[in-house]
Write a protein that holds these residues in place. Structure first.
Motif, PDB file in Angstrom:
ATOM      1  N   LEU A 188      43.369 -25.449  40.057  1.00  0.00           N
ATOM      2  CA  LEU A 188      42.645 -24.354  40.175  1.00  0.00           C
ATOM      3  C   LEU A 188      41.248 -24.498  40.233  1.00  0.00           C
ATOM      4  N   SER A 189      40.649 -25.406  39.544  1.00  0.00           N
ATOM      5  CA  SER A 189      39.277 -25.563  39.558  1.00  0.00           C
ATOM      6  C   SER A 189      38.700 -26.579  40.494  1.00  0.00           C
ATOM      7  N   GLU A 190      39.659 -27.219  41.022  1.00  0.00           N
ATOM      8  CA  GLU A 190      39.219 -27.880  42.220  1.00  0.00           C
ATOM      9  C   GLU A 190      39.406 -26.835  43.493  1.00  0.00           C
ATOM     10  N   LEU A 191      40.331 -26.009  43.434  1.00  0.00           N
ATOM     11  CA  LEU A 191      40.308 -25.004  44.474  1.00  0.00           C
ATOM     12  C   LEU A 191      39.104 -24.104  44.636  1.00  0.00           C
ATOM     13  N   ARG A 192      38.702 -23.789  43.582  1.00  0.00           N
ATOM     14  CA  ARG A 192      37.415 -23.020  43.152  1.00  0.00           C
ATOM     15  C   ARG A 192      36.136 -23.544  43.501  1.00  0.00           C
ATOM     16  N   ARG A 193      36.194 -24.701  43.101  1.00  0.00           N
ATOM     17  CA  ARG A 193      34.913 -25.518  43.446  1.00  0.00           C
ATOM     18  C   ARG A 193      34.401 -25.249  45.018  1.00  0.00           C
ATOM     19  N   GLY A 194      35.579 -25.328  46.173  1.00  0.00           N
ATOM     20  CA  GLY A 194      34.768 -25.164  47.154  1.00  0.00           C
ATOM     21  C   GLY A 194      34.472 -23.592  47.849  1.00  0.00           C
ATOM     22  N   THR A 195      35.051 -22.695  46.888  1.00  0.00           N
ATOM     23  CA  THR A 195      34.682 -21.228  47.203  1.00  0.00           C
ATOM     24  C   THR A 195      33.376 -20.816  46.614  1.00  0.00           C
ATOM     25  N   ILE A 196      32.926 -21.533  45.643  1.00  0.00           N
ATOM     26  CA  ILE A 196      31.707 -21.196  44.961  1.00  0.00           C
ATOM     27  C   ILE A 196      30.573 -21.135  46.010  1.00  0.00           C
ATOM     28  N   VAL A 197      30.565 -21.958  46.937  1.00  0.00           N
ATOM     29  CA  VAL A 197      29.471 -21.918  48.096  1.00  0.00           C
ATOM     30  C   VAL A 197      29.451 -20.715  48.789  1.00  0.00           C
ATOM     31  N   ILE A 198      30.609 -20.356  49.126  1.00  0.00           N
ATOM     32  CA  ILE A 198      30.889 -19.046  50.025  1.00  0.00           C
ATOM     33  C   ILE A 198      30.300 -17.759  49.005  1.00  0.00           C
ATOM     34  N   GLY A 199      30.588 -17.819  47.764  1.00  0.00           N
ATOM     35  CA  GLY A 199      30.314 -16.673  46.742  1.00  0.00           C
ATOM     36  C   GLY A 199      28.892 -16.692  46.626  1.00  0.00           C
ATOM     37  N   VAL A 200      28.245 -17.997  46.608  1.00  0.00           N
ATOM     38  CA  VAL A 200      26.614 -18.072  46.262  1.00  0.00           C
ATOM     39  C   VAL A 200      25.967 -17.496  47.541  1.00  0.00           C
ATOM     40  N   LEU A 201      26.248 -17.931  48.881  1.00  0.00           N
ATOM     41  CA  LEU A 201      25.641 -17.627  50.223  1.00  0.00           C
ATOM     42  C   LEU A 201      26.091 -16.082  50.095  1.00  0.00           C
ATOM     43  N   SER A 202      27.017 -15.421  49.798  1.00  0.00           N
ATOM     44  CA  SER A 202      27.441 -14.081  49.827  1.00  0.00           C
ATOM     45  C   SER A 202      26.346 -13.104  49.278  1.00  0.00           C
ATOM     46  N   GLN A 203      25.601 -13.711  47.947  1.00  0.00           N
ATOM     47  CA  GLN A 203      24.957 -12.925  47.204  1.00  0.00           C
ATOM     48  C   GLN A 203      23.216 -13.016  47.595  1.00  0.00           C
ATOM     49  N   LEU A 204      23.042 -13.929  48.504  1.00  0.00           N
ATOM     50  CA  LEU A 204      21.852 -14.161  48.629  1.00  0.00           C
ATOM     51  C   LEU A 204      20.938 -13.867  49.901  1.00  0.00           C
ATOM     52  N   SER A 205      21.519 -12.430  50.376  1.00  0.00           N
ATOM     53  CA  SER A 205      20.765 -11.789  51.506  1.00  0.00           C
ATOM     54  C   SER A 205      19.739 -11.408  50.842  1.00  0.00           C
ATOM     55  N   GLU A 206      19.572 -11.013  49.452  1.00  0.00           N
ATOM     56  CA  GLU A 206      18.643 -10.680  48.630  1.00  0.00           C
ATOM     57  C   GLU A 206      18.002 -11.442  47.883  1.00  0.00           C
ATOM     58  N   PRO A 207      16.691 -11.794  47.505  1.00  0.00           N
ATOM     59  CA  PRO A 207      16.305 -12.878  46.887  1.00  0.00           C
ATOM     60  C   PRO A 207      16.697 -12.801  45.368  1.00  0.00           C
ATOM     61  N   GLN A 208      17.444 -13.760  44.625  1.00  0.00           N
ATOM     62  CA  GLN A 208      17.938 -13.936  43.454  1.00  0.00           C
ATOM     63  C   GLN A 208      17.394 -15.043  42.851  1.00  0.00           C
ATOM     64  N   TYR A 209      17.370 -15.168  41.380  1.00  0.00           N
ATOM     65  CA  TYR A 209      17.185 -16.262  40.605  1.00  0.00           C
ATOM     66  C   TYR A 209      18.423 -16.732  40.017  1.00  0.00           C
ATOM     67  N   GLY A 210      18.463 -18.029  39.691  1.00  0.00           N
ATOM     68  CA  GLY A 210      19.631 -18.676  39.395  1.00  0.00           C
ATOM     69  C   GLY A 210      20.407 -17.849  38.232  1.00  0.00           C
ATOM     70  N   TYR A 211      19.873 -17.575  37.379  1.00  0.00           N
ATOM     71  CA  TYR A 211      20.762 -16.879  36.289  1.00  0.00           C
ATOM     72  C   TYR A 211      21.407 -15.314  36.569  1.00  0.00           C
ATOM     73  N   SER A 212      20.311 -14.717  37.307  1.00  0.00           N
ATOM     74  CA  SER A 212      21.058 -13.384  37.667  1.00  0.00           C
ATOM     75  C   SER A 212      22.122 -13.548  38.704  1.00  0.00           C
ATOM     76  N   LEU A 213      21.990 -14.756  39.386  1.00  0.00           N
ATOM     77  CA  LEU A 213      23.271 -15.072  40.399  1.00  0.00           C
ATOM     78  C   LEU A 213      24.546 -15.167  39.540  1.00  0.00           C
ATOM     79  N   VAL A 214      24.469 -15.878  38.298  1.00  0.00           N
ATOM     80  CA  VAL A 214      25.669 -16.120  37.539  1.00  0.00           C
ATOM     81  C   VAL A 214      25.986 -14.838  36.978  1.00  0.00           C
ATOM     82  N   THR A 215      25.453 -13.902  36.750  1.00  0.00           N
ATOM     83  CA  THR A 215      25.814 -12.862  36.076  1.00  0.00           C
ATOM     84  C   THR A 215      26.346 -11.805  37.166  1.00  0.00           C
ATOM     85  N   VAL A 216      25.643 -12.096  38.217  1.00  0.00           N
ATOM     86  CA  VAL A 216      26.090 -11.038  39.546  1.00  0.00           C
ATOM     87  C   VAL A 216      27.619 -11.522  40.124  1.00  0.00           C
TER      88      VAL A 216
END
Lengths: 121, 339
Positions: free
Chosen positions: A12-40
């Motif tokens: 599962l962690s292997e499967l998740r690894r690839g999805t993290i990129v999509i997750g990150v990109l999805s949240q960054l149409s507004e500026p965010q700093y690293g830790y706020s992104l972790v929480t969101v």
């Protein structure tokens, strides 16, 4: 024999690894700093380690998917990341591919489930 | 908190210099954010800090994530040939030094303790030197392989099935014994030059003991030792490539020719220096009773000795040409049978 749960977690962690990129990109149409992104992301059910996310953000910036600025006005200087126009295009493309992937995976899993449980043909 | 600084230092220290400052600042912000979540008042305890750092994981792992790739001195692709070469070189150094020790002990048995001490010392120093040279050579080979390939681990991105090398048959394959013999010869030659060049000469065994009349002047020869090191490095570089590639290819042939030519040029440079030869050779030979003035062949030997540089250079040149011809022929035969 290996533990079922342990094996599932590993895969599962292997499967998740690839999805993290999509997750990150999805949240960054507004500026965010690293830790706020972790929480969101955590709130939305996508858990990601800060130790994975921070290097990933730098990598995505190097690939020109993200742009960054340092905000030094606050008490603690923070690096804000934002989707670049190129990153936006990539993100949309990834979403399309992801949906196709879901459909084909659903199809595959539906087949075997149906076959095993009900034996329909 | 001091522990946090130590953590950040441990991570950034393993990263490229120009990224350190920014990642340091980033990590500081991150850790403060994480602490704040645990202890809102800004009064984080040592335990809080510890748990935050635990969560971030081992500094080496985090640094590896930041780097995004692993770095090697000797990469996994060439590690096995590296070990093979290292073993051969170390073993032949051991054999060569032991043989020299045995010879010295036979020639001058009364100084055996002295010989034994110097034997142990040279065993250690020559072992360290060889380890260092083999490692340097392989590090360089690995570095070159990385430079020539676009992908990681020395793999090319635009790879075509047609590029697949043919399965080596007995003809195209370089037999392992060739590079091994090459390395052993190189090491023997080097050890002889470094430690006992005076053994190279005419041996005279008489009742009183054994005397050696050396061909070369050991003191002058000392000055050429750096060249000997270069010769050894070139030789081992060539044999290492053979062990890695294990095939006769055009490139290997080119390397062989380059190294052969360079070697013989360097050897000729050394031999062309008139001071390198033992200037008292004739007197010593006469004193030992090997040569007597007016005896049979005396004049011939004198005139040969006077032109020994020319003779040797001619012989070396001939050998080099023969060696290159034979290697080229072997390569040509392989190519002809493959095509």
């Amino acid at each position: 024999m290996a533990d079922v749960n342990e094996t599932i977690n590993g895969l599962l962690s292997e499967l998740r690894r690839g999805t993290i990129v999509i997750g990150v990109l999805s949240q960054l149409s507004e500026p965010q700093y690293g830790y706020s992104l972790v929480t969101v992301l955590e709130e939305k059910g996508v858990a990601v380690d800060a130790g994975t996310l921070y290097p990933l953000l730098r990598r995505l910036e190097k690939q020109e998917l993200l742009e960054s600025t340092w905000d030094t006005n606050e008490a603690r200087p923070r690096k804000y990341y934002l989707l670049s126009p190129f990153g936006k295009e990539v993100y949309e493309g990834l979403c399309r591919e992801w949906r196709k992937l879901i459909i084909s995976m659903e199809g595959i899993m539906g087949e075997t489930e149906g076959g095993e449980r009900y034996g329909d043909d | 908190m001091e522990m946090i600084d130590r953590y950040i230092y441990a991570v950034t220290q393993r990263l490229p210099e120009q990224q350190r400052a920014e990642i340091k600042q980033e990590l500081q912000g991150l850790i403060e954010d994480m602490l704040e979540e645990r202890a809102p008042a800004g009064q984080a305890s040592r335990e809080d800090a510890e748990s935050v750092l635990q969560e971030l994981g081992h500094p080496n792992a985090l640094a590896a994530q930041y780097r995004g790739f692993d770095r090697y001195l000797i990469g996994p692709l060439i590690f096995d040939p590296y070990l093979t070469t290292l073993k051969i070189v170390l073993i032949s150094v051991g054999i060569a030094l032991t043989a020299l020790f045995a010879i010295e002990a036979i020639v001058k048995p009364q100084e055996i303790l002295e010989h034994f001490t110097s034997y142990l010392v040279s065993l250690f120093s020559a072992g360290a030197q060889s380890f260092c040279w083999v490692t340097l050579i392989f590090a360089w080979i690995g570095y070159r392989q990385q430079q020539n390939s676009t992908g990681p681990d020395g793999m090319n991105k635009d790879w075509k099935p047609a590029d697949l090398p043919p399965i080596p048959d007995m003809h195209t394959q370089i037999k392992m014994s060739e590079p091994i013999a090459g390395i052993i010869f190189t090491v023997l030659f080097t050890v002889l030059c470094l430690y006992s060049i005076d053994l190279l000469g005419i041996w005279r065994v008489s009742d009183g003991g054994r005397t050696v009349i050396p061909f070369l002047n050991a003191d002058v020869f000392q000055g050429y030792l750096p060249l000997i090191w270069i010769l050894a490095a070139l030789g081992i570089l060539k044999e290492s490539m053979s062990i890695i590639v294990r095939k006769r290819t055009g490139k290997m042939l080119a390397l062989h020719i380059m190294v052969s030519v360079a070697t013989s040029v360097l050897v000729c440079v050394i031999l062309a220096d008139p001071a390198i030869w033992n200037s008292h050779f004739i007197q010593q030979a006469e004193a030992a009773g090997i040569l007597s003035p007016g005896g049979e062949g005396y004049d011939t030997i004198i005139s040969m000795w006077n032109r020994v540089s020319e003779w040797m250079i001619t012989v070396i040149g001939l050998f080099t040409v023969l060696d290159i011809l034979s290697e080229s022929y072997k390569w040509y035969r392989v190519k002809a049978s493959a095509g």
